[in-house]
Design a protein around this motif. Sequence first.
Motif, PDB file in Angstrom:
ATOM      1  N   THR A 148       0.845  -1.191   0.000  1.00 24.22           N
ATOM      2  CA  THR A 148       0.000   0.000   0.000  1.00 24.22           C
ATOM      3  C   THR A 148       0.879   1.239   0.000  1.00 24.22           C
ATOM      4  O   THR A 148       1.677   1.438   0.915  1.00 24.22           O
ATOM      5  CB  THR A 148      -0.933   0.050   1.235  1.00 24.22           C
ATOM      6  N   SER A 149       0.746   2.045  -1.041  1.00 21.83           N
ATOM      7  CA  SER A 149       1.382   3.353  -1.076  1.00 21.83           C
ATOM      8  C   SER A 149       0.314   4.400  -0.785  1.00 21.83           C
ATOM      9  O   SER A 149      -0.857   4.216  -1.129  1.00 21.83           O
ATOM     10  CB  SER A 149       2.020   3.607  -2.443  1.00 21.83           C
ATOM     11  N   ALA A 150       0.726   5.510  -0.161  1.00 17.74           N
ATOM     12  CA  ALA A 150      -0.278   6.489   0.254  1.00 17.74           C
ATOM     13  C   ALA A 150       0.346   7.861   0.431  1.00 17.74           C
ATOM     14  O   ALA A 150       1.550   7.996   0.683  1.00 17.74           O
ATOM     15  CB  ALA A 150      -0.945   6.044   1.559  1.00 17.74           C
ATOM     16  N   ILE A 151      -0.490   8.882   0.293  1.00 20.17           N
ATOM     17  CA  ILE A 151      -0.122  10.258   0.598  1.00 20.17           C
ATOM     18  C   ILE A 151      -1.100  10.759   1.658  1.00 20.17           C
ATOM     19  O   ILE A 151      -2.315  10.758   1.434  1.00 20.17           O
ATOM     20  CB  ILE A 151      -0.184  11.151  -0.654  1.00 20.17           C
ATOM     21  N   ILE A 152      -0.552  11.170   2.795  1.00 20.63           N
ATOM     22  CA  ILE A 152      -1.370  11.665   3.904  1.00 20.63           C
ATOM     23  C   ILE A 152      -1.007  13.125   4.120  1.00 20.63           C
ATOM     24  O   ILE A 152       0.119  13.448   4.490  1.00 20.63           O
ATOM     25  CB  ILE A 152      -1.124  10.845   5.189  1.00 20.63           C
ATOM     26  N   HIS A 153      -1.964  14.009   3.882  1.00 22.87           N
ATOM     27  CA  HIS A 153      -1.720  15.447   3.975  1.00 22.87           C
ATOM     28  C   HIS A 153      -2.604  16.026   5.068  1.00 22.87           C
ATOM     29  O   HIS A 153      -3.824  15.847   5.058  1.00 22.87           O
ATOM     30  CB  HIS A 153      -2.028  16.124   2.634  1.00 22.87           C
ATOM     31  N   LEU A 154      -1.973  16.679   6.040  1.00 25.71           N
ATOM     32  CA  LEU A 154      -2.687  17.276   7.176  1.00 25.71           C
ATOM     33  C   LEU A 154      -3.585  16.249   7.862  1.00 25.71           C
ATOM     34  O   LEU A 154      -4.719  16.536   8.251  1.00 25.71           O
ATOM     35  CB  LEU A 154      -3.500  18.486   6.719  1.00 25.71           C
ATOM     36  N   GLY A 155      -3.056  15.029   7.988  1.00 24.13           N
ATOM     37  CA  GLY A 155      -3.773  13.964   8.691  1.00 24.13           C
ATOM     38  C   GLY A 155      -4.832  13.254   7.882  1.00 24.13           C
ATOM     39  O   GLY A 155      -5.460  12.316   8.381  1.00 24.13           O
ATOM     40  N   GLU A 156      -5.043  13.674   6.622  1.00 24.68           N
ATOM     41  CA  GLU A 156      -6.073  13.069   5.780  1.00 24.68           C
ATOM     42  C   GLU A 156      -5.441  12.245   4.667  1.00 24.68           C
ATOM     43  O   GLU A 156      -4.452  12.661   4.051  1.00 24.68           O
ATOM     44  CB  GLU A 156      -6.961  14.148   5.159  1.00 24.68           C
ATOM     45  N   LEU A 157      -6.017  11.083   4.393  1.00 22.49           N
ATOM     46  CA  LEU A 157      -5.551  10.228   3.310  1.00 22.49           C
ATOM     47  C   LEU A 157      -6.069  10.804   1.989  1.00 22.49           C
ATOM     48  O   LEU A 157      -7.272  10.750   1.713  1.00 22.49           O
ATOM     49  CB  LEU A 157      -6.070   8.806   3.511  1.00 22.49           C
ATOM     50  N   VAL A 158      -5.173  11.371   1.181  1.00 18.07           N
ATOM     51  CA  VAL A 158      -5.601  12.028  -0.059  1.00 18.07           C
ATOM     52  C   VAL A 158      -5.327  11.185  -1.299  1.00 18.07           C
ATOM     53  O   VAL A 158      -5.873  11.474  -2.366  1.00 18.07           O
ATOM     54  CB  VAL A 158      -4.944  13.418  -0.202  1.00 18.07           C
ATOM     55  N   ALA A 159      -4.490  10.165  -1.198  1.00 24.88           N
ATOM     56  CA  ALA A 159      -4.233   9.261  -2.323  1.00 24.88           C
ATOM     57  C   ALA A 159      -3.738   7.937  -1.768  1.00 24.88           C
ATOM     58  O   ALA A 159      -2.984   7.902  -0.790  1.00 24.88           O
ATOM     59  CB  ALA A 159      -3.210   9.851  -3.290  1.00 24.88           C
ATOM     60  N   GLU A 160      -4.167   6.837  -2.410  1.00 28.34           N
ATOM     61  CA  GLU A 160      -3.787   5.513  -1.921  1.00 28.34           C
ATOM     62  C   GLU A 160      -3.801   4.525  -3.076  1.00 28.34           C
ATOM     63  O   GLU A 160      -4.623   4.630  -3.984  1.00 28.34           O
ATOM     64  CB  GLU A 160      -4.757   5.058  -0.830  1.00 28.34           C
ATOM     65  N   SER A 161      -2.883   3.564  -3.040  1.00 23.85           N
ATOM     66  CA  SER A 161      -2.876   2.478  -4.008  1.00 23.85           C
ATOM     67  C   SER A 161      -2.635   1.160  -3.297  1.00 23.85           C
ATOM     68  O   SER A 161      -1.692   1.022  -2.520  1.00 23.85           O
ATOM     69  CB  SER A 161      -1.788   2.679  -5.065  1.00 23.85           C
ATOM     70  N   VAL A 162      -3.512   0.197  -3.563  1.00 30.08           N
ATOM     71  CA  VAL A 162      -3.313  -1.167  -3.066  1.00 30.08           C
ATOM     72  C   VAL A 162      -3.218  -2.127  -4.249  1.00 30.08           C
ATOM     73  O   VAL A 162      -3.496  -3.309  -4.135  1.00 30.08           O
ATOM     74  CB  VAL A 162      -4.459  -1.593  -2.123  1.00 30.08           C
ATOM     75  N   SER A 163      -2.789  -1.605  -5.383  1.00 29.50           N
ATOM     76  CA  SER A 163      -2.752  -2.377  -6.621  1.00 29.50           C
ATOM     77  C   SER A 163      -1.621  -3.392  -6.619  1.00 29.50           C
ATOM     78  O   SER A 163      -0.586  -3.213  -5.974  1.00 29.50           O
ATOM     79  CB  SER A 163      -2.576  -1.422  -7.802  1.00 29.50           C
ATOM     80  N   ASN A 164      -1.813  -4.466  -7.392  1.00 24.12           N
ATOM     81  CA  ASN A 164      -0.747  -5.425  -7.629  1.00 24.12           C
ATOM     82  C   ASN A 164       0.125  -5.015  -8.804  1.00 24.12           C
ATOM     83  O   ASN A 164       1.051  -5.722  -9.176  1.00 24.12           O
ATOM     84  CB  ASN A 164      -1.339  -6.816  -7.907  1.00 24.12           C
ATOM     85  N   ASP A 165      -0.193  -3.865  -9.392  1.00 20.55           N
ATOM     86  CA  ASP A 165       0.554  -3.418 -10.562  1.00 20.55           C
ATOM     87  C   ASP A 165       1.071  -2.003 -10.333  1.00 20.55           C
ATOM     88  O   ASP A 165       0.856  -1.410  -9.270  1.00 20.55           O
ATOM     89  CB  ASP A 165      -0.322  -3.461 -11.810  1.00 20.55           C
ATOM     90  N   ASP A 166       1.748  -1.458 -11.326  1.00 22.65           N
ATOM     91  CA  ASP A 166       2.311  -0.118 -11.208  1.00 22.65           C
ATOM     92  C   ASP A 166       1.206   0.937 -11.183  1.00 22.65           C
ATOM     93  O   ASP A 166       0.194   0.802 -11.877  1.00 22.65           O
ATOM     94  CB  ASP A 166       3.232   0.177 -12.393  1.00 22.65           C
ATOM     95  N   GLU A 167       1.445   1.986 -10.418  1.00 21.33           N
ATOM     96  CA  GLU A 167       0.503   3.099 -10.360  1.00 21.33           C
ATOM     97  C   GLU A 167       1.266   4.347  -9.926  1.00 21.33           C
ATOM     98  O   GLU A 167       2.211   4.267  -9.134  1.00 21.33           O
ATOM     99  CB  GLU A 167      -0.636   2.797  -9.382  1.00 21.33           C
ATOM    100  N   VAL A 168       0.852   5.493 -10.425  1.00 13.08           N
ATOM    101  CA  VAL A 168       1.457   6.764 -10.040  1.00 13.08           C
ATOM    102  C   VAL A 168       0.418   7.558  -9.259  1.00 13.08           C
ATOM    103  O   VAL A 168      -0.632   7.930  -9.805  1.00 13.08           O
ATOM    104  CB  VAL A 168       1.934   7.566 -11.264  1.00 13.08           C
ATOM    105  N   LEU A 169       0.685   7.783  -7.974  1.00 14.20           N
ATOM    106  CA  LEU A 169      -0.201   8.599  -7.139  1.00 14.20           C
ATOM    107  C   LEU A 169       0.206  10.059  -7.268  1.00 14.20           C
ATOM    108  O   LEU A 169       1.389  10.390  -7.167  1.00 14.20           O
ATOM    109  CB  LEU A 169      -0.111   8.182  -5.674  1.00 14.20           C
ATOM    110  N   ILE A 170      -0.770  10.942  -7.473  1.00 15.42           N
ATOM    111  CA  ILE A 170      -0.509  12.364  -7.619  1.00 15.42           C
ATOM    112  C   ILE A 170      -1.320  13.129  -6.574  1.00 15.42           C
ATOM    113  O   ILE A 170      -2.492  12.813  -6.335  1.00 15.42           O
ATOM    114  CB  ILE A 170      -0.904  12.871  -9.022  1.00 15.42           C
ATOM    115  N   ALA A 171      -0.704  14.125  -5.957  1.00 11.88           N
ATOM    116  CA  ALA A 171      -1.432  15.005  -5.026  1.00 11.88           C
ATOM    117  C   ALA A 171      -0.832  16.398  -5.092  1.00 11.88           C
ATOM    118  O   ALA A 171       0.377  16.559  -5.290  1.00 11.88           O
ATOM    119  CB  ALA A 171      -1.367  14.465  -3.598  1.00 11.88           C
TER     120      ALA A 171
END
Length: 228
Positions: free
Chosen positions: A162-185
């Motif tokens: 699981t990759s994730a971006i947490i901004h000011l305590g809030e989950l704003v982007a997340e990936s639980v994929s089995n493949d490649d993904e680019v999270l943007i915030a």
Amino acid sequence: MRIAVLHHRCRGEAAADVAALVEAAGVACEVGTEVVVFPRPPSLAGMPIDEREAMLAGIEGCAEGAVLLVSFAADEDTTGRIAQTPLGTTALVSGDACLRDETAARIKDARVDAVVWRPGAESDLQAEAVVEYALACAPVLAGLVILAECSGVPGHPAHAGTSAIIHLGELVAESVSNDDEVLIADVEVPLSAPEPDLVLPKLPPLLAQRLAAHDGRKPEVDYPADLT
């Protein structure tokens, strides 16, 4: 500021991992990303300097001033460090150090702006526990907490990570994929400082059990049970 996190499916060999990461970084740069955060595939650990330079030189589409946060730390060199990045004062930590109380306390005392964790979860349950722990830690540690993880790591090929971006305590982007993904915030900088009087959360039992297993000891429990 636009940031990207590369969620990566491990290929099992350095050349294939590098090719996939270079392609993903190029995708991130094409949309104006200013900071690209890479995960830590096992094949990159301890990579020679000339191979690192060749990898970074192959990434196209990044505007001048864009920063790539890549970890080439060897397996035994995962205690972490604090550095200046475009995100501000940034804690960069990998492996079990992400889960150790002393590491969290050091980051809190440093009053950092951002935290990048690459814990390397070993199962889907661990990945869920890491995200919950990161969400609980975020208000105490930093305005921005990033998880940069891989799926399909050697020994755990079915694990999604699981990759994730947490901004000011809030989950704003997340990936639980089995493949490649680019999270943007898109985040505002400078980042807001954490609350100084908050207390660090307790490590979830599943993650405490992982640390104990890696340290060769039994985990401490608050009830009369024997974890095996």
